[in-house]
Motif scaffolding. Structure first.
Motif, mmCIF file in Angstrom:
data_model
loop_
_atom_site.group_PDB
_atom_site.id
_atom_site.type_symbol
_atom_site.label_atom_id
_atom_site.label_comp_id
_atom_site.label_asym_id
_atom_site.label_seq_id
_atom_site.Cartn_x
_atom_site.Cartn_y
_atom_site.Cartn_z
ATOM 1 N N ILE A 132 0.876 -1.180 0.000
ATOM 2 C CA ILE A 132 0.000 0.000 0.000
ATOM 3 C C ILE A 132 0.907 1.222 0.000
ATOM 4 O O ILE A 132 1.872 1.279 0.762
ATOM 5 N N VAL A 133 0.581 2.203 -0.838
ATOM 6 C CA VAL A 133 1.278 3.496 -0.812
ATOM 7 C C VAL A 133 0.216 4.567 -0.599
ATOM 8 O O VAL A 133 -0.659 4.760 -1.455
ATOM 9 N N THR A 134 0.257 5.250 0.532
ATOM 10 C CA THR A 134 -0.749 6.296 0.778
ATOM 11 C C THR A 134 -0.276 7.621 0.188
ATOM 12 O O THR A 134 0.919 7.878 0.057
ATOM 13 N N GLY A 135 -1.238 8.457 -0.155
ATOM 14 C CA GLY A 135 -0.908 9.769 -0.713
ATOM 15 C C GLY A 135 -0.172 9.650 -2.026
ATOM 16 O O GLY A 135 0.851 10.294 -2.245
ATOM 17 N N ALA A 136 -0.713 8.833 -2.920
ATOM 18 C CA ALA A 136 0.057 8.483 -4.124
ATOM 19 C C ALA A 136 -0.512 9.085 -5.412
ATOM 20 O O ALA A 136 -0.164 8.653 -6.495
ATOM 21 N N SER A 137 -1.359 10.091 -5.289
ATOM 22 C CA SER A 137 -1.882 10.697 -6.530
ATOM 23 C C SER A 137 -0.902 11.717 -7.109
ATOM 24 O O SER A 137 -1.082 12.199 -8.224
ATOM 25 N N ILE A 162 4.068 -4.728 2.527
ATOM 26 C CA ILE A 162 4.739 -3.425 2.615
ATOM 27 C C ILE A 162 3.699 -2.326 2.785
ATOM 28 O O ILE A 162 2.719 -2.261 2.033
ATOM 29 N N LEU A 163 3.913 -1.470 3.773
ATOM 30 C CA LEU A 163 3.131 -0.228 3.858
ATOM 31 C C LEU A 163 4.088 0.945 3.678
ATOM 32 O O LEU A 163 5.060 1.073 4.436
ATOM 33 N N VAL A 164 3.813 1.773 2.684
ATOM 34 C CA VAL A 164 4.534 3.046 2.567
ATOM 35 C C VAL A 164 3.562 4.125 3.048
ATOM 36 O O VAL A 164 2.622 4.503 2.344
ATOM 37 N N ALA A 165 3.756 4.542 4.296
ATOM 38 C CA ALA A 165 2.865 5.529 4.921
ATOM 39 C C ALA A 165 3.399 6.909 4.558
ATOM 40 O O ALA A 165 4.270 7.452 5.230
ATOM 41 N N LYS A 205 -5.119 19.687 11.818
ATOM 42 C CA LYS A 205 -5.135 19.000 10.518
ATOM 43 C C LYS A 205 -3.777 18.349 10.237
ATOM 44 O O LYS A 205 -3.701 17.185 9.827
ATOM 45 N N VAL A 206 -2.720 19.103 10.479
ATOM 46 C CA VAL A 206 -1.391 18.592 10.160
ATOM 47 C C VAL A 206 -0.999 17.451 11.110
ATOM 48 O O VAL A 206 -0.445 16.432 10.688
ATOM 49 N N ILE A 207 -1.319 17.607 12.383
ATOM 50 C CA ILE A 207 -1.027 16.510 13.324
ATOM 51 C C ILE A 207 -1.884 15.282 12.975
ATOM 52 O O ILE A 207 -1.406 14.141 12.995
ATOM 53 N N ASP A 208 -3.144 15.523 12.635
ATOM 54 C CA ASP A 208 -4.065 14.408 12.343
ATOM 55 C C ASP A 208 -3.596 13.593 11.126
ATOM 56 O O ASP A 208 -3.651 12.369 11.143
ATOM 57 N N VAL A 209 -3.194 14.278 10.066
ATOM 58 C CA VAL A 209 -2.787 13.549 8.858
ATOM 59 C C VAL A 209 -1.356 13.016 9.003
ATOM 60 O O VAL A 209 -1.091 11.828 8.799
ATOM 61 N N ASN A 210 -0.429 13.898 9.375
ATOM 62 C CA ASN A 210 0.998 13.537 9.300
ATOM 63 C C ASN A 210 1.465 12.648 10.451
ATOM 64 O O ASN A 210 2.508 12.005 10.332
ATOM 65 N N LEU A 211 0.714 12.637 11.549
ATOM 66 C CA LEU A 211 1.138 11.800 12.676
ATOM 67 C C LEU A 211 0.079 10.745 13.024
ATOM 68 O O LEU A 211 0.345 9.547 12.948
ATOM 69 N N THR A 212 -1.141 11.197 13.340
ATOM 70 C CA THR A 212 -2.177 10.227 13.723
ATOM 71 C C THR A 212 -2.532 9.312 12.544
ATOM 72 O O THR A 212 -2.725 8.106 12.729
ATOM 73 N N GLY A 213 -2.599 9.867 11.362
ATOM 74 C CA GLY A 213 -2.914 9.059 10.170
ATOM 75 C C GLY A 213 -1.855 7.990 9.935
ATOM 76 O O GLY A 213 -2.172 6.843 9.585
ATOM 77 N N GLN A 214 -0.589 8.359 10.140
ATOM 78 C CA GLN A 214 0.496 7.378 9.961
ATOM 79 C C GLN A 214 0.352 6.261 11.002
ATOM 80 O O GLN A 214 0.550 5.079 10.707
ATOM 81 N N PHE A 215 0.027 6.672 12.230
ATOM 82 C CA PHE A 215 -0.171 5.701 13.315
ATOM 83 C C PHE A 215 -1.306 4.730 12.967
ATOM 84 O O PHE A 215 -1.154 3.504 13.105
ATOM 85 N N LEU A 216 -2.429 5.272 12.513
ATOM 86 C CA LEU A 216 -3.586 4.415 12.218
ATOM 87 C C LEU A 216 -3.266 3.404 11.115
ATOM 88 O O LEU A 216 -3.594 2.215 11.232
ATOM 89 N N CYS A 217 -2.625 3.869 10.063
ATOM 90 C CA CYS A 217 -2.268 2.964 8.952
ATOM 91 C C CYS A 217 -1.274 1.908 9.439
ATOM 92 O O CYS A 217 -1.402 0.723 9.095
ATOM 93 N N ALA A 218 -0.298 2.332 10.214
ATOM 94 C CA ALA A 218 0.728 1.392 10.677
ATOM 95 C C ALA A 218 0.104 0.307 11.559
ATOM 96 O O ALA A 218 0.465 -0.869 11.474
ATOM 97 N N ILE A 270 7.447 1.726 5.869
ATOM 98 C CA ILE A 270 8.323 2.867 5.611
ATOM 99 C C ILE A 270 7.481 4.128 5.739
ATOM 100 O O ILE A 270 6.477 4.300 5.038
ATOM 101 N N PHE A 271 7.876 4.991 6.667
ATOM 102 C CA PHE A 271 7.195 6.272 6.827
ATOM 103 C C PHE A 271 7.902 7.319 5.979
ATOM 104 O O PHE A 271 9.145 7.339 5.933
#
Ligand code: BGC
Length: 275
Positions: free
Chosen positions: A20-25, A97-100, A120-133, A156-157
């Motif tokens: 999975i690769v998040t934010g891949a557009s 493989i997760l590419v967060a 917003k920035v904490i939610d996406v860049n930190l909490t979002g990475q945590f949730l996916c991981a 991989i973050f």
């Protein structure tokens, strides 16, 4: 003799692996999805806003013959994130493989920084990475590994040089990336005994939409280059190749590391002629 002057090139392969690769557009995520697909992985790429852009990236990635899927997700929303991983189960039939990677910037001078922009920035860049991981680790455990990789799973973050370099006018972003550094290291410490490898890439200035203002005209680029000893602004492929290596068995003994891909930005070039 091979055509590289006799030196054998070792191809980095992800054949048989699912990613999975998040934010891949766009940007680093898009280049990474293509790089992993070209190395033989099946890829689920995620986007937040532009389905059209994501589909175009997927079309390019499919040129290598890989199986590539697209899903929309707001990774900062736990329900959305859980749904994304269900889609991955369905499309990929497992996960190696997760590419967060998904991340945002909402810049403001410190006293102008709204709680909304902070969150917003904490939610996406930190909490979002945590949730996916978290979702990824649960799957690695359920599967119990495969023959395709020495590790049970790899995360991989996408961090930033700003996990280490303070950044005026971007306190939310630097705080999130600083947090991500210790999230990554704590996870690596906790999970490596299960053969789950957790690492980060930390890009410097890379030509993407997120920092367009810093490189799109000549004057801005000249200023930016003062921070980059190597003398060029990076491109998404620079980072994608580092991610590919961290995702592959070529880096099997690399655990809890941040790989800086920054043209030397971390070397404090301002001190070359002073201090
Ligand atoms: C930021 C960019 C910035 C770079 C170097 C990245 O993490 O997203 O906007 O150009 O760091 O400062």
């Amino acid at each position: 003799m091979s055509d590289d002057g006799g030196k054998e090139m070792t191809e980095v392969s992800l054949r048989g692996q699912r990613a999975i690769v998040t934010g891949a557009s766009s940007g680093i995520g898009a280049a990474t999805a293509k790089e992993l697909a070209a190395a033989g992985a099946s890829v689920l790429l995620t986007y937040h806003s532009s389905a059209e852009d994501a589909e175009a990236v997927a079309d390019d990635a499919r040129e290598s013959g890989a199986s590539v899927h697209v899903a929309r997700a707001d990774i900062s929303d736990p329900a959305d994130c859980a749904h994304l991983f269900e889609e991955a189960d369905r499309f990929l039939g497992g996960l190696d493989i997760l590419v967060a990677n998904a991340g945002v910037q909402e810049d403001a001078a410190f006293t102008e920084l709204s709680l909304e922009a902070w969150s917003k920035v904490i939610d996406v860049n930190l909490t979002g990475q945590f949730l996916c991981a978290q979702e990824a680790v649960r799957r690695f455990r359920q599967q119990g590994g495969s023959d395709a990789s020495a590790a049970l799973g790899k995360i991989i973050f996408t961090s930033s040089v700003h996990q280490a370099i303070p950044w005026a006018g971007h306190a939310n972003y630097a705080a999130a990336k600083g947090g991500l550094k210790l999230l990554m290291q704590s996870m690596a410490q906790e999970l490596s005994a299960e053969r789950i490898r957790v690492n980060s890439v930390a890009p410097g200035a890379i030509k993407t939409d997120i920092n367009k203002n810093a490189w799109q005209d000549e004057e801005a680029e000249e200023q930016l280059l003062k921070l980059i000893p190597y003398g060029r602004v990076g491109v998404p492929e620079d980072v994608a190749r580092a991610i590919l290596w961290l995702a592959s068995d070529a880096s099997d003994y690399v655990i809890g590391t941040t790989l800086f891909v920054d043209g030397g930005m971390m070397l404090f070039p301002a001190f070359r002629d002073g201090g």
